[in-house]
Design a protein around this motif. Sequence first.
Motif: not given
Length: 267
Positions: A28-41, A151-164
């Motif tokens: 599913i696209s949300s899991f592929r996005k999660l995997n992409q975020i994991l792989n890019n560190g 899907w969502g991600v919280v990361s110091a690399q984000n601007t803003p820090s939370v992305r959904r």
Amino acid sequence: SLNEASNILKICQDSGIKATICHQQLFISSFRKLNQILNNGEIGRVSEIHSTSTGNLFDRGTHYTHYLLWASGFAKPRWVIGHIHGRKELEDTHPSPDFCMYRLELDRGITGLGEFGALAPRYDSGDLWQVNRLTVHGSNGKVWAETTGLWGVVSAQNTPSVRRGQNDGYSKTDPATGWHWEADKIQNAYAKSISDWLNGVIVDHPCSIEHAYTGFEVLAAACYSSLENIRVDLPLSDPDALTTEGKDIFIRLREELPECTQIKDVM
């Protein structure tokens, strides 16, 4: 039973048969996005993975334990401690305790946490069977995904820090539409991945029977851990290790789990 699953796995391996288990939500696209975020560190080194579903342990729990292992890069389980209670859902087509919670230690210092059944966290409204989340915590943030397409991600690399984000079919009033909107795309991607595996384009399949068996072993061991009040070291040297006086874990669940009144409103 775990013995039956072990026998099926052995037949496939001895015969050179490539087999997959249809845990197709990985596509599913949300899991592929999660995997992409994991792989890019983006969230750094993975430290903890929390997998939840309000579906039954041996229905959705098998899926989501597999997804936990997938998100870890299929790190090897070292031990598990589990808690189970309630016997109402033993009458389901996928006989299960009403609720299961476990802590799983994996290689590379990764901790896994699983919660399955009616008392698992509810992150969204809608069909009970659609309420689930896979959350991966890292040294620099966390990322999560649901099979509703969210899907969502919280990361110091984000601007803003939370992305959904979400797929185009997602509806807050009926989250299941997110899954149904891309169900055909998911099945097509799953079928293509099997073709690629059979043709040698990819070396390993994320839904292989070997990976699925590892997840099933974790769940069976978690149930045994709860019944015996012990930690179970993994992998098991023999699936018979969870058999007591000729009774496998499913027989023991039916014989030993007491009635348990739910104290949390899940409707």
